[in-house]
Every structure is written in C-alpha cells, then in structure tokens.
Design a protein around this motif. Structure first.
Motif, short mmCIF file in Angstrom:
data_model
loop_
_atom_site.label_atom_id
_atom_site.label_comp_id
_atom_site.label_asym_id
_atom_site.label_seq_id
_atom_site.Cartn_x
_atom_site.Cartn_y
_atom_site.Cartn_z
N THR A 143 33.68 34.92 43.51
CA THR A 143 34.44 35.78 44.41
C THR A 143 34.47 35.17 45.81
O THR A 143 33.45 34.69 46.30
N TYR A 144 35.64 35.21 46.43
CA TYR A 144 35.84 34.63 47.76
C TYR A 144 36.42 35.67 48.70
O TYR A 144 37.13 36.58 48.26
N ALA A 145 36.14 35.51 49.98
CA ALA A 145 36.70 36.41 50.99
C ALA A 145 37.44 35.55 52.02
O ALA A 145 36.82 34.94 52.90
N TRP A 146 38.75 35.50 51.86
CA TRP A 146 39.59 34.71 52.77
C TRP A 146 39.71 35.45 54.11
O TRP A 146 40.02 36.65 54.16
N CYS A 147 39.49 34.73 55.19
CA CYS A 147 39.59 35.31 56.54
C CYS A 147 41.05 35.57 56.87
O CYS A 147 41.87 34.65 56.90
N ARG A 148 41.36 36.84 57.10
CA ARG A 148 42.72 37.24 57.44
C ARG A 148 42.94 37.25 58.96
O ARG A 148 44.06 37.11 59.43
N PRO A 175 39.00 41.01 55.40
CA PRO A 175 39.28 39.83 54.60
C PRO A 175 40.02 40.17 53.30
O PRO A 175 40.02 41.33 52.87
N ASP A 176 40.63 39.18 52.71
CA ASP A 176 41.28 39.31 51.40
C ASP A 176 40.27 38.80 50.37
O ASP A 176 40.00 37.61 50.32
N VAL A 177 39.69 39.73 49.63
CA VAL A 177 38.66 39.37 48.65
C VAL A 177 39.32 39.14 47.30
O VAL A 177 40.10 39.98 46.83
N PHE A 178 39.04 38.00 46.70
CA PHE A 178 39.64 37.70 45.40
C PHE A 178 38.66 36.93 44.53
O PHE A 178 37.74 36.27 45.03
N LYS A 179 38.87 37.02 43.23
CA LYS A 179 38.03 36.32 42.27
C LYS A 179 38.84 35.19 41.65
O LYS A 179 39.99 35.39 41.26
N ALA A 180 38.24 34.03 41.57
CA ALA A 180 38.92 32.88 40.97
C ALA A 180 38.96 33.04 39.46
O ALA A 180 37.92 33.16 38.82
N GLU A 181 40.18 33.06 38.91
CA GLU A 181 40.34 33.22 37.47
C GLU A 181 40.06 31.91 36.74
O GLU A 181 39.75 31.89 35.55
#
Ligand code: FES
Ligand code: FES
Length: 79
Positions: A21-26, A47-53
C-alpha cells in the motif's frame, strides 16, 4: 482548503511492489516525494492511498495537477 503545490514539474519513476500500500502526496508539501510524510496536516488535503495490484514501474505525478491521480497524465508539460 489549501491548493496543491508542485513538488516538481515532472513525474517520479517508482517501482511498485505487488500487494503493498502506498500513499501518494497530493499536497506537494512532503519531503519524501512522491509519497506522503504527513506535511499535509492543516491544509485540508489528504494523500491518495492505493494498493499495488501488481509489481510494475509507474510514473507518479510530481506537479500535483494530474487529472488521473496518482499517475502522471502529461498535465505537467503545460505548467
Ligand atoms: Fe502531501 Fe501528505 S504530505 S498529502
Ligand atoms: Fe503531474 Fe505529469 S507530473 S501530470
């Protein structure tokens, strides 16, 4: 709410790891670009939190103006 500010007018090349899981700085204020370090506190931004599929190389937006967060969509070239 504060406006996002460009961290740089170019994307960041990042190697994502599957399942992580990553949190991209918005907001553009993080010292750990392109990821969030909590510096958005008080801006009203998050932040935009997303999980790498899957594990792959991606280009995450550094200018914070992308229309396809967290990914670069080329908008930086018109800034
Ligand atoms: Fe920019 Fe958290 S520091 S979103
Ligand atoms: Fe933001 Fe490319 S770096 S759109």
């Amino acid at each position: 709410m504060a406006e996002p500010i460009p961290a740089q007018k170019a994307p960041y090349r990042v190697e994502l790891e599957q399942g992580r899981t990553y949190a991209w700085c918005r907001c553009g204020r993080s010292a750990k670009q392109p990821f969030c370090d909590g510096s958005h506190s008080g801006t009203g931004l998050a932040p935009d939190v997303f999980k790498a599929e899957e594990s792959r190389t991606v280009f995450l937006c550094g200018c914070k103006q992308t229309g396809e967060p967290p990914f670069c969509d080329g908008t930086h070239s018109s800034l």
